[in-house]
Design an enzyme around this catalytic site. Sequence first.
Site, mmCIF file in Angstrom:
data_model
loop_
_atom_site.group_PDB
_atom_site.id
_atom_site.type_symbol
_atom_site.label_atom_id
_atom_site.label_comp_id
_atom_site.label_asym_id
_atom_site.label_seq_id
_atom_site.Cartn_x
_atom_site.Cartn_y
_atom_site.Cartn_z
ATOM 1 N N LYS A 70 -7.346 -4.135 -4.952
ATOM 2 C CA LYS A 70 -6.005 -4.366 -4.480
ATOM 3 C C LYS A 70 -5.632 -5.831 -4.545
ATOM 4 O O LYS A 70 -4.575 -6.154 -5.118
ATOM 5 C CB LYS A 70 -5.871 -3.801 -3.165
ATOM 6 C CG LYS A 70 -5.622 -2.280 -2.970
ATOM 7 C CD LYS A 70 -5.442 -1.806 -1.643
ATOM 8 C CE LYS A 70 -5.144 -0.338 -1.639
ATOM 9 N NZ LYS A 70 -4.545 0.318 -0.219
ATOM 10 N N ASP A 127 -0.213 5.070 1.100
ATOM 11 C CA ASP A 127 -0.743 5.894 2.358
ATOM 12 C C ASP A 127 -0.608 5.426 3.549
ATOM 13 O O ASP A 127 -0.906 4.252 3.723
ATOM 14 C CB ASP A 127 -2.144 6.356 2.016
ATOM 15 C CG ASP A 127 -2.425 7.384 0.723
ATOM 16 O OD1 ASP A 127 -1.425 7.437 -0.169
ATOM 17 O OD2 ASP A 127 -3.432 8.087 0.433
ATOM 18 N N ASP A 148 0.786 -1.118 0.065
ATOM 19 C CA ASP A 148 -0.173 0.061 0.042
ATOM 20 C C ASP A 148 0.895 1.334 -0.036
ATOM 21 O O ASP A 148 1.936 0.922 0.363
ATOM 22 C CB ASP A 148 -1.133 -0.158 1.097
ATOM 23 C CG ASP A 148 -1.723 1.148 1.529
ATOM 24 O OD1 ASP A 148 -2.325 1.723 0.622
ATOM 25 O OD2 ASP A 148 -1.821 1.502 2.653
#
EC number: 3.1.3.3
Length: 422
Positions: A341, A210, A208
């Site tokens: 994702k 952020d 990921d």
Amino acid sequence: MSASQPQHPADVPADDVPADDVPAAVSSDVPTLLVKIFGKDRPGITAGLFDTLAAYSVDVVDIEQVVTRGRIVLCALVTEPRTGLEGDLRATVHSWAESMKMQAEIISGTGDNRPRGVGRSLVTVLGHPLTAESTAAIAASITGTGGNIDRIFRLAKYPVTAVEFAVSGTETEALRTALAIAAAKLGVDVAVVAAGLHRRAQRLVVMDVDSTLIQDEVIELFAAHAGCEDEVAEVTAAAMRGELDFEQSLHARVALLEGLDASVVDKVRSEVRLTPGARTLIRTLKRLGYQVGVVSGGFTQVTDDLRERLGLDFAQANTLEIVDGKLTGRVVGEIVDRAGKARLLRRFASQAGVPLAQTVAIGDGANDLDMLNAAGLGVAFNAKPVVREAAHTAVNVPFLDTVLYLLGITREEVEAADTQED
């Protein structure tokens, strides 16, 4: 195969190997000697011991050597010398050790080490610091599952202390469950993976962005320029806790950016702060032959820049629509949400030619859960409680490169990789 080329015993069915071709040292009733040397380390000790033993024509069955703070423990398991020479061997080894200002211990026995139990796992423990109390509790938890600690090895001493336990005698999943409970109580990070050749195979690492690869939430950086940071942060926090549907929250937050000048993209890129250890993680993985990618619920306007700056192999995120130099408050293209994702992890793995079982996923929010569970190893990095509880393992120190230790990569290997030229 010609008659002059001996066939390796491993290439022949066990029942077809003549008894005379089996090395005597592996037989459980063959007399052996365990020779243990300990004292201050210096060059030449290992060579000196085996030069001493060579005079008695013994065979080496096993060797183990550890150096800790300048003190060496060297163990050699060797076959017993021919009849009548054991006493002389003992006297000679003790005399040599004394000349080196070291101590020697020689123990008679039979056979090799006992076979390791079924169910072999590698347990990595990260501490900042690693206390004696937590080490004792982890060891007791391993024993409580029926496991045996076969070996302990330090992977790193900074920025955290990382040690690896080789464990046998219990199944990996049972061990992982028991140690997850212990780790939560102790405040240490513990990762449990099955031992085997796959640990050294080429892998794909997908993370990921952020609050994982970077310290920021990108949409909040955009929102700060639009004067709606508080509103966006509130929605972001609720989405990451799993309280809101991600796609709905994404559209709601992006709508607040409508009318923002596109020049703000460059400003946001300059404001992005990498997580400590991020460059080291990626650089080391790349130099060791791994492929690395990112998937983000953020925006390609930032991830494309990160891909170029960090040399990433894969990158996918949402895209902010820009018309006539202004943000429209909408996103275009495929939405990267929780399910997206996991889908992208599988896509990257296929493109990289890496089995899904050989993938590592790293994330911090509820939006990462499907990806973490789909990967061969899912790592919750400074994650929300719901994510820590669901992931394979959790890392709660602020250094992203500590993930390397979960892969069995030592600090020395990291430093060696740093000396390589790009």
